[in-house]
Design a protein around this motif. Structure first.
Motif, PDB file in Angstrom:
ATOM      1  N   SER A 112      -2.152 -20.836 -18.886  1.00  0.00           N
ATOM      2  CA  SER A 112      -3.858 -20.218 -19.084  1.00  0.00           C
ATOM      3  C   SER A 112      -4.784 -21.317 -18.187  1.00  0.00           C
ATOM      4  CB  SER A 112      -3.863 -20.075 -20.395  1.00  0.00           C
ATOM      5  OG  SER A 112      -3.428 -21.929 -21.515  1.00  0.00           O
ATOM      6  N   LYS A 113      -4.038 -22.480 -17.384  1.00  0.00           N
ATOM      7  CA  LYS A 113      -5.095 -23.033 -16.729  1.00  0.00           C
ATOM      8  C   LYS A 113      -4.528 -23.149 -15.004  1.00  0.00           C
ATOM      9  CE  LYS A 113      -3.182 -27.640 -19.056  1.00  0.00           C
ATOM     10  NZ  LYS A 113      -3.639 -28.946 -19.970  1.00  0.00           N
ATOM     11  N   LEU A 114      -5.360 -24.080 -14.809  1.00  0.00           N
ATOM     12  CA  LEU A 114      -4.560 -24.462 -13.304  1.00  0.00           C
ATOM     13  C   LEU A 114      -3.666 -25.702 -13.310  1.00  0.00           C
ATOM     14  CD1 LEU A 114      -7.539 -23.495 -10.927  1.00  0.00           C
ATOM     15  CD2 LEU A 114      -5.474 -22.182 -11.044  1.00  0.00           C
ATOM     16  N   TYR A 115      -2.731 -25.730 -12.772  1.00  0.00           N
ATOM     17  CA  TYR A 115      -2.236 -27.020 -12.314  1.00  0.00           C
ATOM     18  C   TYR A 115      -2.988 -28.047 -12.097  1.00  0.00           C
ATOM     19  CZ  TYR A 115       1.237 -29.474 -11.504  1.00  0.00           C
ATOM     20  OH  TYR A 115       3.131 -30.831 -10.664  1.00  0.00           O
ATOM     21  N   ASP A 116      -4.002 -28.132 -11.982  1.00  0.00           N
ATOM     22  CA  ASP A 116      -5.397 -28.633 -11.151  1.00  0.00           C
ATOM     23  C   ASP A 116      -6.816 -28.442 -10.653  1.00  0.00           C
ATOM     24  OD1 ASP A 116      -5.025 -29.271  -8.283  1.00  0.00           O
ATOM     25  OD2 ASP A 116      -3.279 -30.652  -8.633  1.00  0.00           O
ATOM     26  N   HIS A 152      -0.649 -15.117 -15.295  1.00  0.00           N
ATOM     27  CA  HIS A 152       0.975 -14.483 -14.742  1.00  0.00           C
ATOM     28  C   HIS A 152       1.812 -14.767 -15.447  1.00  0.00           C
ATOM     29  CE1 HIS A 152      -2.415 -12.487 -11.874  1.00  0.00           C
ATOM     30  NE2 HIS A 152      -2.527 -13.726 -12.051  1.00  0.00           N
ATOM     31  N   GLU A 153       3.494 -14.107 -15.537  1.00  0.00           N
ATOM     32  CA  GLU A 153       4.545 -14.461 -15.360  1.00  0.00           C
ATOM     33  C   GLU A 153       5.079 -15.372 -14.868  1.00  0.00           C
ATOM     34  OE1 GLU A 153       8.456 -11.688 -16.677  1.00  0.00           O
ATOM     35  OE2 GLU A 153       7.017 -10.349 -16.150  1.00  0.00           O
ATOM     36  N   GLY A 154       5.995 -16.442 -15.279  1.00  0.00           N
ATOM     37  CA  GLY A 154       6.420 -16.930 -14.020  1.00  0.00           C
ATOM     38  C   GLY A 154       7.644 -16.580 -14.362  1.00  0.00           C
ATOM     39  N   ARG A 155       8.442 -16.789 -12.983  1.00  0.00           N
ATOM     40  CA  ARG A 155       9.920 -16.412 -13.411  1.00  0.00           C
ATOM     41  C   ARG A 155      10.592 -17.718 -12.286  1.00  0.00           C
ATOM     42  NH1 ARG A 155      10.413  -9.665 -12.861  1.00  0.00           N
ATOM     43  NH2 ARG A 155       9.426  -9.206 -15.013  1.00  0.00           N
ATOM     44  N   PRO A 156      12.067 -17.362 -13.128  1.00  0.00           N
ATOM     45  CA  PRO A 156      12.961 -17.778 -14.185  1.00  0.00           C
ATOM     46  C   PRO A 156      11.708 -18.412 -15.478  1.00  0.00           C
ATOM     47  CG  PRO A 156      14.003 -18.700 -12.836  1.00  0.00           C
ATOM     48  CD  PRO A 156      13.268 -18.557 -11.983  1.00  0.00           C
ATOM     49  N   ALA A 157      12.152 -18.154 -16.494  1.00  0.00           N
ATOM     50  CA  ALA A 157      11.178 -18.909 -17.468  1.00  0.00           C
ATOM     51  C   ALA A 157      11.887 -20.032 -17.736  1.00  0.00           C
ATOM     52  CB  ALA A 157      11.235 -18.374 -18.572  1.00  0.00           C
ATOM     53  N   ASP A 158      13.543 -20.836 -17.274  1.00  0.00           N
ATOM     54  CA  ASP A 158      13.276 -21.665 -18.250  1.00  0.00           C
ATOM     55  C   ASP A 158      13.409 -22.909 -16.538  1.00  0.00           C
ATOM     56  OD1 ASP A 158      15.201 -20.347 -16.331  1.00  0.00           O
ATOM     57  OD2 ASP A 158      17.322 -21.447 -17.066  1.00  0.00           O
ATOM     58  N   ARG A 159      12.883 -22.086 -15.403  1.00  0.00           N
ATOM     59  CA  ARG A 159      12.287 -22.832 -14.830  1.00  0.00           C
ATOM     60  C   ARG A 159      10.971 -23.879 -15.565  1.00  0.00           C
ATOM     61  NH1 ARG A 159      13.964 -21.307  -8.816  1.00  0.00           N
ATOM     62  NH2 ARG A 159      15.467 -21.471  -8.811  1.00  0.00           N
TER      63      ARG A 159
END
Length: 221
Positions: free
Chosen positions: A158-162, A182-189
């Protein structure tokens, strides 16, 4: 690729203006053979050169002549090295959404990495009106982009990395748009190691914002 240490130097160093003005002269010379000619009475968008951005009193022609409507060129940035490539898993859909929103624009793919010469990186980042990119150190090359270009930076949270790249874009007159959740995959990383499944609704909203920016530019020509 411009690293974060150098980005901070660009923000603060007294010689940053002179450095960018000098680079502009080199890029203008290299691009002169390919510079398009403006017809009399045609509307030209305010894409100013690096020299004009750095020193407003200087009289310098644009590095490229752009006629409205914009954008003419859209680039999609791909990481090819580093911890986590942050690939767009539904890349074909991303390209399709870009083409649907800007059907007259040429869409290309950038694979800039540390093996490229500094001049090649500068020229690549001078080549687009709109850039679609994951969070990546390659975005340090925004210092070379045309003023009034747009970059859409995609993130899986919900926010930028920096905030490095929004600040950098603002410093050099570039419109930065954060496309979030957006959806990050795989979710456990960890987030910085995830690839991205792009949410069409969210991304198309960012494309609409970019289109509004370009319309506003052309209205003020």
């Amino acid at each position: 690729v411009v690293n974060r240490f150098y980005m901070k130097r660009v923000f603060n160093a007294a010689d940053a203006v002179a450095w960018r003005a000098s680079l502009d002269a080199v890029l203008a010379e290299r691009a002169s053979a390919h510079r398009s000619t403006t017809t009399s009475g045609s509307a030209t968008a305010p894409h100013r050169s690096m020299a004009a951005v750095a020193a407003p009193t200087a009289v310098a022609p644009p590095t490229t002549t752009q006629r409205c409507p914009l954008p003419h060129t859209v680039a999609i940035l791909h990481r090819t090295e580093g911890n986590g490539l942050r690939r767009f898993l539904n890349l074909d859909e991303v390209v399709g959404w870009v083409r649907a929103r800007f059907p007259a624009a040429a869409v290309s793919h950038l694979f800039v990495n540390s093996t490229w010469t500094g001049m090649a990186q500068a020229e690549a980042f001078r080549s687009f009106d709109l850039l679609v990119a994951p969070h990546s150190s390659q975005l340090g090359n925004l210092i070379f982009a045309n003023e009034n270009a747009v970059v859409i930076e995609l993130a899986t949270e919900s926010k930028l990395y920096d905030n490095n790249f929004p600040l950098l874009a603002k410093r050099f007159g570039i419109k930065h748009l954060a496309s979030l959740d957006h959806e990050g995959r795989p979710a456990d990383r960890p987030v910085h190691l995830q690839d991205t499944f792009v949410n069409g609704t969210v991304f198309q909203r960012s494309l609409d914002e970019a289109a509004l920016h370009f319309r506003t530019l052309c209205q003020h020509v």
